[in-house]
Enzyme design. Sequence first.
Site, PDB file in Angstrom:
ATOM      1  N   ILE A 118      -3.774  10.329   6.563  1.00 41.04           N
ATOM      2  CA  ILE A 118      -2.568   9.942   5.828  1.00 41.04           C
ATOM      3  C   ILE A 118      -1.964   8.672   6.410  1.00 41.04           C
ATOM      4  CG2 ILE A 118      -2.032  12.283   5.081  1.00 41.04           C
ATOM      5  CD1 ILE A 118       0.128  12.299   7.294  1.00 41.04           C
ATOM      6  N   CYS A 119      -1.361   7.876   5.527  1.00 42.03           N
ATOM      7  CA  CYS A 119      -0.621   6.682   5.977  1.00 42.03           C
ATOM      8  C   CYS A 119       0.790   7.122   6.364  1.00 42.03           C
ATOM      9  CB  CYS A 119      -0.515   5.667   4.847  1.00 42.03           C
ATOM     10  SG  CYS A 119      -2.044   4.830   4.547  1.00 42.03           S
ATOM     11  N   LEU A 120       1.171   6.738   7.583  1.00 42.48           N
ATOM     12  CA  LEU A 120       2.518   7.090   8.056  1.00 42.48           C
ATOM     13  C   LEU A 120       3.459   5.931   7.827  1.00 42.48           C
ATOM     14  CD1 LEU A 120       1.380   8.932  11.257  1.00 42.48           C
ATOM     15  CD2 LEU A 120       2.263   9.954   9.170  1.00 42.48           C
TER      16      LEU A 120
END
Lengths: 174, 819
Positions: A118-120
Amino acid sequence: MEGWDPNTKSTLTQIPLLTVKAGPRDGGAWTQRLKEEYKAMIAYTQMNKSNDNDWFRISAANPEGTRWTGKCWYVHNLLKYEFDLQFDIPVTYPATAPEIELPQLDGKTQKMYRGGKICLTVHFKPLWAKNCPRFGIAHALCLGLAPWLAAEVPILVDSGMIKHKDDAASSTET
Amino acid sequence: MDDELLELQRQFESAQQAKSSIRLSERNVVELVQKLHELQIIDFDLLHTVSGKEYITPEQLRYEMVSEVEKLGRVSLIDLADSTGVDLYHVEKQAEYAVADNPGLMLIQGEIISQHYWDSVAEEINERLQECSQISLAELATQLHVGVELLTSILKPRLGTMVKGRLEGGQLYTPAYVARVSAMVRGAARGITVPTNLSALWSSLQHLLQEMDGASGIAVEGSFFQALFNGQVKEGQLLGSLRAGVYWTPTVFAGAQKECIDSFFSQNSFINYEMLNKLGISQPVQFLQSRYPDGLALVNAFAHPSLTEMVNAAVEDAIERGSWIDSLSVLPTSFGSQDASKILSHCQSLQSALKSQKAFIFGDSYVFSHTFVKDVYDRIEKEMESFNVSGSTGMGLSDDISSRNNDRVSHDSSTSVEANDSPSESSGKHAMEKGSRKKRGKASGNTKTVIVEGTSDNQDYVPAKSKKNQKKSKDTSSLHVSEVKSGARKDPRSQEESLNVPSEEWVVQQIMTLFPDWEEQGIDDPHTILRPLANHLRPMLINSLKEKRKALLTENADKMKRILDDLQRKVDEAFLNLQLYEKALELFDDDQSTSVVLHRHLLRTSAAYIADTLFINLDIYNKVKSGLEVENSQNSELVSLSPGERIDLAKTFRGSMSKKALAVAEVLEGKRIETFMVALRDFAEESGIVLKKLDKKLERTLLHSYRKDLMSQVSAETDPVSLLPKVVSLLYIQFHNKALQAPGRAISVAVLRLKDKLDESAYKILTDYQAATVTLLALVSAATGDEQDCSSDRITTKREFLEGLMPQLKGIVLTPSQP
């Protein structure tokens, strides 16, 4: 601490902080660290349960405790969407945050790297670095995955990228 | 593997497995409740609190409200809404239900109040009432924050039970207090003996109560007193009558009043309204008439018929005796003249006498019998007649009758005074009364008053009279002048307006003198009777006078005409002469000093003569015109006036005439004959005298006669001194045809002028004669006093010398005229 909603922040502050600075290769110190990780995760889980906000199951996949697997879910429009969850503890841990993966959603959203990582948010990394030994897995879940789910799942559901399992079943039936 | 780690792993696992507590959000709950409603599972109304977090059923709300009210006794709906947390609308709605269900509750002005509350309030009030003995409801109402009506309605059923007291006019009283106040009212009302306005009494009682109670005392309403009072009157505790609700007349007073009036009236057979007013009867006439129907209501008093009978008898008596009576003298002193006249109008004998002309009523109260009046009239007329005759014959001049009458009056009064042998006092009294009488007559606006004009006239009236009196006794010239002055000042108006009618005063005086017994009869001011009597008599007297007046008037006119003619003649003559002499003065115009001397001489002699003649004759004329007496008009020709007298006389003339006369008198003292001529002409014009101008023909005849006159005088002259001027005058007529009037001082100059006209010898005689005359005169003037002196001898020798020259001188004049 800006960039997160007040609920997240209040929850985060209640998660116990860690003290031992050790990576998976540090032997005994890592064990100590792992214990602390467990304590923090127990506290977080209890907290979630008492608030009727239980949203994940997780367990160590190897005895060293460097790989973790489990499930996470999100309730949208009274429907529960459940996804597989997995991540590895990096060697440079705790200086580097673990990269959380949702393999089922790989390729379904732009907010994701290859392999379902996931992109944070941009705020995550500096915050993690600033709290280097004190943040652990529990913090990573709280700060990283929970907001991501809350933001992405409704979009994914609305755009029809993911379907509830009942629906999927019914649609396959029909 | 570390045990502790394993343990932790297990713990984590269990923690994850543990069942999470289930939490419903408020939203979910609300939805749930809505769902239940929809499904008819909840089939009753549900209310929610203001915060929206609670649901409450109406029954619960009502129960909570009632319990709150029970607890506090009195709660406002707003407070209830706060304490229950439910919207005010629902609270109000439920309050209505609650009050309707529960008879012990009431909803008043947004408050729910229980009966228990009122009970406790009533108890409190009772406690306070017992302490203070009186409380005003308004005060209580404000303390409790309720309306007075409500409080009254609440207290009414509790009076006598919970609240021991009495409610009166918005005040609560204890029975003890009421008893005390009613005792006060009774005491005060019983103490009153005269009619009183009750409200005044109440206010004084209020005052008393307030003093007794001190500052805490609440003002007691007058109506409270009145209510107590009315109750007591009804019960018969107080005796009296109440008028218009507040005017209280005690029975005691009414009794005393009646008794007093009765006793007075029966004793005196009359009663004054004033007295009734003092007794507090505001409408005495009605009161008395209803009480004594046979009485007689007069202006100031109320009389019993017996009084009228008494007057009637007295009047009858007076009429029969042929006398008079003042009805006031018979009546009580408090009676006024109007009362008397009213009583007289009720006298039967008098009325019949009036009808048959046997009696007269004068000045309201005086009754005169016809015989008496007749007697008075006859005597006065006789008096007037005899006086008129004596006046017209004795003085030979018609005169102002009024002033003459005054003379006569004062004369008479003085004689009568002498007879009365108290002269100074009574004469003073006469004068005083007269003055006052005059003023009063004027003030009352008597239209018949003729003589009285103004105060100034009145004031010089008396002095003039006195002077005339003096003049009668001793006639001196100075007094004559002053008399003339005062007469002249007084006359113009009185003469014009009175027309010589006998004045009221005069008639009054006549009656006084003819019947000097007025005062003896105890009348303070006889004029009050005499005036009406005089008024009655005057028209008759005037009638009798009128005929005599006509004769007098014609005589008067003749006289005036005669005087004027006489004057005109005299003035003509003198003025022509003056003009003649004036012409002669032209000869000396070139010689300043002589001219002045001559002018002045002429002014002193001829001009002064003309002026004096004019003044005196005009004065006489004026006097005659105004009817004054002039003693000897013939004498005036001889009289020559001094400058002062002239000015005085000039001042007596009227208006512009006086101014002109003054101018004439002034220029007489001047130096120029011309100015005199001008002034004289003005004056003559004003006074109506014609001054004739000198024309040639007239001049010649005058000169001729003058010359003749002079010639005869010269030839007849024996006095050497007076001969010279005559000779000189004659010479001037002969040579210059001018009549010269030269004084002694101017003679020498006149003689000098004749030098070239006369021949040498004649002139010589003239100058010698003149010189001798001058020396003689000088000697004469030096020799004044001692006669034995030698100068007398010289005078005689000089005189003889002059006498010797006389024929020569006469010769000069008389001879040349012959050829």
